[in-house]
Design a protein around this motif. Structure first.
Motif, PDB file in Angstrom:
ATOM      1  N   GLU A  27       3.215  10.660  -0.894  1.00  0.00           N
ATOM      2  CA  GLU A  27       4.015  10.191   0.240  1.00  0.00           C
ATOM      3  C   GLU A  27       5.027   9.153  -0.247  1.00  0.00           C
ATOM      4  O   GLU A  27       4.926   8.640  -1.346  1.00  0.00           O
ATOM      5  N   GLY A  28       5.998   8.852   0.596  1.00  0.00           N
ATOM      6  CA  GLY A  28       7.021   7.881   0.226  1.00  0.00           C
ATOM      7  C   GLY A  28       6.438   6.511  -0.054  1.00  0.00           C
ATOM      8  O   GLY A  28       5.411   6.133   0.498  1.00  0.00           O
ATOM      9  N   LEU A  29       7.118   5.786  -0.912  1.00  0.00           N
ATOM     10  CA  LEU A  29       6.671   4.438  -1.296  1.00  0.00           C
ATOM     11  C   LEU A  29       6.544   3.517  -0.094  1.00  0.00           C
ATOM     12  O   LEU A  29       5.581   2.771   0.025  1.00  0.00           O
ATOM     13  N   ASP A  30       7.531   3.574   0.802  1.00  0.00           N
ATOM     14  CA  ASP A  30       7.511   2.686   1.962  1.00  0.00           C
ATOM     15  C   ASP A  30       6.278   2.928   2.820  1.00  0.00           C
ATOM     16  O   ASP A  30       5.641   1.996   3.309  1.00  0.00           O
ATOM     17  N   ALA A  34       3.147   0.343   3.496  1.00  0.00           N
ATOM     18  CA  ALA A  34       2.702  -0.027   4.849  1.00  0.00           C
ATOM     19  C   ALA A  34       1.191   0.192   5.015  1.00  0.00           C
ATOM     20  O   ALA A  34       0.524  -0.533   5.739  1.00  0.00           O
ATOM     21  N   GLN A  35       0.667   1.208   4.321  1.00  0.00           N
ATOM     22  CA  GLN A  35      -0.749   1.557   4.444  1.00  0.00           C
ATOM     23  C   GLN A  35      -1.656   0.688   3.575  1.00  0.00           C
ATOM     24  O   GLN A  35      -2.860   0.632   3.799  1.00  0.00           O
ATOM     25  N   PHE A  98      -3.044  10.791  -5.010  1.00  0.00           N
ATOM     26  CA  PHE A  98      -2.648   9.416  -5.311  1.00  0.00           C
ATOM     27  C   PHE A  98      -2.817   8.539  -4.071  1.00  0.00           C
ATOM     28  O   PHE A  98      -3.285   7.409  -4.155  1.00  0.00           O
ATOM     29  N   GLU A  99      -2.468   9.086  -2.900  1.00  0.00           N
ATOM     30  CA  GLU A  99      -2.585   8.328  -1.649  1.00  0.00           C
ATOM     31  C   GLU A  99      -4.041   7.922  -1.393  1.00  0.00           C
ATOM     32  O   GLU A  99      -4.315   6.780  -1.023  1.00  0.00           O
ATOM     33  N   ASP A 100      -4.968   8.887  -1.554  1.00  0.00           N
ATOM     34  CA  ASP A 100      -6.396   8.604  -1.344  1.00  0.00           C
ATOM     35  C   ASP A 100      -6.840   7.471  -2.264  1.00  0.00           C
ATOM     36  O   ASP A 100      -7.519   6.531  -1.858  1.00  0.00           O
TER      37      ASP A 100
END
Length: 206
Positions: A27-30, A34-35, A98-100
């Protein structure tokens, strides 16, 4: 639709491979910023490291076990790594994105006590039914003892993990129904200094 991570320099080794391998685009860096509680710079650094170890952008369980066991050469980290993998694999699809990884890491490194404990509950709740049983807690505890290696705790007897669990469970299972709920877990852990210090110890294991 989130924007891809376009700000990273392309890998020189990725030219031909890029076309032949199915890749997961984070997902996008921004959005990730935020997460999580990481800065943009930290996320970029984490992403480079992640991509270096896992060029496809996804980590399967075998790769995760391999990477994780390098941190605990004195013991057998296989079982604990299996449980840890399942805790990181938020959507249960058999791969860590990567997000997880980065969302879980953010909780473990910078989360509030409440967030860390919720994450720990999820780890102990092996079958994800919303309850921790004595068997589940024992399985995790045994895997931690295995990972730390027998020579780390030479004075420990074989039944040490079971005694550990019995003590924990007695305190946590407040209504004595044989299972620990998230509320019982949170309440007991936050009120009991011994359990909290054990959780800190457990956090270092991660």
């Amino acid at each position: 639709m989130s924007s891809p991570l376009v700000s990273f320099p392309p890998d020189s080794s990725d030219s031909e491979l890029e076309l032949s391998t199915v890749r997961h685009q984070p997902e996008g860096l921004d959005q990730l910023q935020a997460q999580t509680k990481f800065t943009k710079k930290e996320l970029q650094s984490l992403y480079r490291g992640f991509k270096n170890e896992c060029p496809t952008g996804l980590v399967d369980e075998d790769t995760f076990k391999l990477i994780y066991s390098q941190f605990f050469p004195q013991g057998d980290a296989t079982t604990y790594a299996h449980f840890l993998f399942n805790a990181f694999d938020a959507d249960g699809n058999g791969a860590i994105r990567f997000e997880d990884f980065v969302v879980g890491l953010s909780i473990l490194l910078r989360g509030t006590v409440h967030e860390k404990l919720k994450w720990a509950f999820n780890l102990y709740d092996i079958n994800k039914d919303g309850y921790i049983t004595k068997e589940e807690m024992l399985a995790i505890m045994k895997s931690i003892y295995d990972m730390m290696g027998r020579h780390t705790y030479p004075i420990l007897r074989e039944d040490a993990p079971l005694e550990h669990v019995e003590r924990f469970f007695q305190k946590m299972d407040r209504n004595q129904d044989g299972v620990v709920t998230i509320d019982e877990f949170l309440e007991t852990c936050q009120k009991d200094e011994n359990i909290m210090s054990s959780m800190q110890l457990f956090e270092n294991v991660i």
